[in-house]
Design an enzyme around this catalytic site. Structure first.
Site, PDB file in Angstrom:
ATOM      1  N   GLY A 110       0.854  -1.195   0.000  1.00  0.00           N
ATOM      2  CA  GLY A 110       0.000   0.000   0.000  1.00  0.00           C
ATOM      3  C   GLY A 110       0.880   1.232   0.000  1.00  0.00           C
ATOM      4  CB  SER A 165       5.907  -4.125  -2.825  1.00  0.00           C
ATOM      5  OG  SER A 165       4.900  -4.255  -1.850  1.00  0.00           O
TER       6      SER A 165
END
Length: 199
Positions: A33, A107
């Protein structure tokens, strides 16, 4: 037949030995996130709940990884990929030792998360998307990074000048602008307990 150049692997105690000792199954929970979405805050709450239940847990996040094993990496696309590759390899070692591992990393692409999943293994990888909207993450601006990105001081900042690709099929979706911390922790905890053999 090729010679085994890693003979120690054949003599090491097995994952099953470690998990039997701990009375739990290793699993890697990958929180993805935007910065400020609540990934680490949820993980900290989950860690305390697992500890209270006698479940060994380890948090991996940008602060403890970038300051140590990955302190030689920058934020170029290649370095970001290598950062996640190393994290996944570390996480895999923890999981194979029977430890519940909570990895908290932006990520931002499906490709980079798929690489982590391949390294760790599909059966041991649980993806949680902390889907808090950009506006809320920026309002919080926990580390002042959004303000710096808006001023052009931080290049390739996810959500501002670099894209974030939302996971297609996460095991859990948590929007902390709607859910309380307690609700997010409880949902995550229930998922982990069902996967680590303690549910």
């Amino acid at each position: 037949m090729a010679e085994n150049i890693y003979p120690i692997y054949d003599r090491m105690m097995t994952r099953a030995d470690k998990e039997s000792l701990l009375g739990q199954r290793g699993v890697l929970v990958w929180f993805t996130g935007l910065s400020g979405s609540g990934k680490s805050t949820i993980a900290l709450g989950v860690e305390r709940e697992l500890h209270a239940r006698g479940i060994l847990c380890r948090i991996l996040d940008g602060d403890n990884i970038r300051a140590g094993i990955n302190n030689n990496l920058g934020f170029s696309p290649a370095d970001r990929e290598e950062n996640i590759r190393r994290i996944a390899e570390i996480g895999k070692l923890f999981v194979q030792t029977g430890i519940v591992t909570l990895a908290c990393f932006v990520s931002p692409t499906e490709a980079i998360r798929s690489m982590a999943r391949r390294i760790v293994g599909e059966d041991d990888f649980v993806e949680i998307y902390v889907s808090t909207p950009l506006e809320e993450c920026e309002r919080r601006d926990v580390k002042g990074l959004y303000a710096r990105a808006r001023r052009g001081e931080v290049k390739e900042f996810t959500g501002i000048t670099a894209p974030f690709e939302a996971p297609v099929h996460p095991h859990l979706n948590l929007d902390t602008s709607v859910l309380s911390l307690g609700q997010s922790v409880e949902a995550t905890l229930n998922l982990i307990l069902s996967r680590c053999g303690r549910g």
